[in-house]
Design a protein around this motif. Structure first.
Motif, PDB file in Angstrom:
ATOM      1  N   ALA A   4       0.836  -1.198   0.000  1.00 53.50           N
ATOM      2  CA  ALA A   4       0.000   0.000   0.000  1.00 53.50           C
ATOM      3  C   ALA A   4       0.869   1.245   0.000  1.00 53.50           C
ATOM      4  O   ALA A   4       0.630   2.187  -0.764  1.00 53.50           O
ATOM      5  N   PHE A   5       1.901   1.279   0.829  1.00 53.00           N
ATOM      6  CA  PHE A   5       2.771   2.447   0.873  1.00 53.00           C
ATOM      7  C   PHE A   5       3.530   2.620  -0.437  1.00 53.00           C
ATOM      8  O   PHE A   5       3.713   3.737  -0.919  1.00 53.00           O
ATOM      9  N   LYS A   6       3.967   1.503  -1.017  1.00 50.73           N
ATOM     10  CA  LYS A   6       4.666   1.572  -2.297  1.00 50.73           C
ATOM     11  C   LYS A   6       3.727   2.126  -3.379  1.00 50.73           C
ATOM     12  O   LYS A   6       4.116   2.968  -4.180  1.00 50.73           O
ATOM     13  N   ALA A   7       2.486   1.669  -3.370  1.00 46.55           N
ATOM     14  CA  ALA A   7       1.510   2.141  -4.353  1.00 46.55           C
ATOM     15  C   ALA A   7       1.209   3.622  -4.160  1.00 46.55           C
ATOM     16  O   ALA A   7       1.074   4.375  -5.123  1.00 46.55           O
ATOM     17  N   SER A  66     -13.233   0.782  -7.937  1.00 50.68           N
ATOM     18  CA  SER A  66     -13.716   1.537  -6.784  1.00 50.68           C
ATOM     19  C   SER A  66     -12.668   1.454  -5.676  1.00 50.68           C
ATOM     20  O   SER A  66     -11.823   0.558  -5.670  1.00 50.68           O
ATOM     21  N   LEU A  67     -12.739   2.414  -4.750  1.00 45.88           N
ATOM     22  CA  LEU A  67     -11.825   2.407  -3.611  1.00 45.88           C
ATOM     23  C   LEU A  67     -12.146   1.251  -2.681  1.00 45.88           C
ATOM     24  O   LEU A  67     -13.313   0.935  -2.460  1.00 45.88           O
ATOM     25  N   ASN A  68     -11.124   0.652  -2.125  1.00 52.15           N
ATOM     26  CA  ASN A  68     -11.290  -0.346  -1.081  1.00 52.15           C
ATOM     27  C   ASN A  68     -11.070   0.386   0.254  1.00 52.15           C
ATOM     28  O   ASN A  68      -9.944   0.503   0.727  1.00 52.15           O
ATOM     29  N   THR A  69     -12.135   0.894   0.815  1.00 51.69           N
ATOM     30  CA  THR A  69     -12.010   1.738   2.013  1.00 51.69           C
ATOM     31  C   THR A  69     -11.509   0.963   3.221  1.00 51.69           C
ATOM     32  O   THR A  69     -10.922   1.558   4.126  1.00 51.69           O
ATOM     33  N   THR A  70     -11.679  -0.334   3.250  1.00 49.83           N
ATOM     34  CA  THR A  70     -11.204  -1.140   4.376  1.00 49.83           C
ATOM     35  C   THR A  70      -9.701  -0.992   4.556  1.00 49.83           C
ATOM     36  O   THR A  70      -9.212  -0.815   5.672  1.00 49.83           O
ATOM     37  N   VAL A  75      -4.752   1.428   7.189  1.00 47.20           N
ATOM     38  CA  VAL A  75      -3.568   2.287   7.107  1.00 47.20           C
ATOM     39  C   VAL A  75      -3.707   3.459   8.073  1.00 47.20           C
ATOM     40  O   VAL A  75      -2.763   3.799   8.798  1.00 47.20           O
ATOM     41  N   LEU A  76      -4.886   4.061   8.107  1.00 51.32           N
ATOM     42  CA  LEU A  76      -5.113   5.190   9.009  1.00 51.32           C
ATOM     43  C   LEU A  76      -4.946   4.767  10.464  1.00 51.32           C
ATOM     44  O   LEU A  76      -4.307   5.465  11.250  1.00 51.32           O
ATOM     45  N   LYS A  77      -5.477   3.605  10.825  1.00 51.13           N
ATOM     46  CA  LYS A  77      -5.335   3.100  12.189  1.00 51.13           C
ATOM     47  C   LYS A  77      -3.855   2.884  12.515  1.00 51.13           C
ATOM     48  O   LYS A  77      -3.388   3.256  13.582  1.00 51.13           O
ATOM     49  N   TRP A  78      -3.112   2.333  11.575  1.00 52.72           N
ATOM     50  CA  TRP A  78      -1.691   2.086  11.785  1.00 52.72           C
ATOM     51  C   TRP A  78      -0.956   3.414  12.021  1.00 52.72           C
ATOM     52  O   TRP A  78      -0.128   3.525  12.919  1.00 52.72           O
ATOM     53  N   LEU A  82       0.992   4.694  15.397  1.00 49.73           N
ATOM     54  CA  LEU A  82       2.366   5.192  15.393  1.00 49.73           C
ATOM     55  C   LEU A  82       2.447   6.546  16.085  1.00 49.73           C
ATOM     56  O   LEU A  82       3.361   6.796  16.877  1.00 49.73           O
ATOM     57  N   GLN A  83       1.488   7.390  15.794  1.00 46.98           N
ATOM     58  CA  GLN A  83       1.461   8.721  16.395  1.00 46.98           C
ATOM     59  C   GLN A  83       1.303   8.605  17.915  1.00 46.98           C
ATOM     60  O   GLN A  83       1.991   9.287  18.665  1.00 46.98           O
ATOM     61  N   ASP A  84       0.410   7.728  18.353  1.00 48.45           N
ATOM     62  CA  ASP A  84       0.221   7.522  19.789  1.00 48.45           C
ATOM     63  C   ASP A  84       1.501   7.000  20.441  1.00 48.45           C
ATOM     64  O   ASP A  84       1.896   7.455  21.516  1.00 48.45           O
ATOM     65  N   ALA A  85       2.168   6.069  19.795  1.00 48.61           N
ATOM     66  CA  ALA A  85       3.410   5.501  20.336  1.00 48.61           C
ATOM     67  C   ALA A  85       4.484   6.586  20.408  1.00 48.61           C
ATOM     68  O   ALA A  85       5.241   6.660  21.372  1.00 48.61           O
ATOM     69  N   GLY A  86       4.548   7.438  19.406  1.00 50.35           N
ATOM     70  CA  GLY A  86       5.534   8.531  19.393  1.00 50.35           C
ATOM     71  C   GLY A  86       5.268   9.500  20.525  1.00 50.35           C
ATOM     72  O   GLY A  86       6.196   9.974  21.177  1.00 50.35           O
ATOM     73  N   GLY A  87       4.014   9.791  20.816  1.00 47.65           N
ATOM     74  CA  GLY A  87       3.658  10.698  21.914  1.00 47.65           C
ATOM     75  C   GLY A  87       4.026  10.117  23.257  1.00 47.65           C
ATOM     76  O   GLY A  87       4.517  10.822  24.151  1.00 47.65           O
TER      77      GLY A  87
END
Length: 92
Positions: A4-7, A66-70, A75-78, A82-87
């Motif tokens: 996903a990140f590569k895409a 169509s978008l695969n919103t799942t 990705v958003l949760k991940w 990461l943001q929570d862990a950084g804080g």
């Protein structure tokens, strides 16, 4: 998730995803927004499909994307995790 990140790293694929935010489109409709060959667009769509960022469905003679919103939610949760862990690390 690495696929996903590569895409997402490619601006053409990000633009395709932006187009699909507005609604489902056929490959031909997507290609109308770019000045590149249809095989190139097909390659970008294939990579987005491999990364599970888009879904395709045959409708008559056309394949509609169509978008695969799942996956976007995953990705958003991940990213949020990461943001929570950084804080938490900064508080130490």
């Amino acid at each position: 998730m690495n696929d996903a990140f590569k895409a997402l790293a490619d601006p053409t694929r990000r633009k395709i995803l932006d187009l699909l935010k507005e609604g489902d489109l056929s490959a031909g409709e997507i290609a109308e927004h770019f000045e590149m060959t249809k095989p190139s667009i097909s390659n970008h769509l294939s990579l987005l499909k491999q990364a599970e960022l888009v879904r395709d469905e045959r409708r008559g003679q056309h394949i509609v994307y169509s978008l695969n919103t799942t996956v976007f939610q995953d990705v958003l949760k991940w990213i949020m995790d990461l943001q929570d862990a950084g804080g938490r690390n900064e508080e130490r």
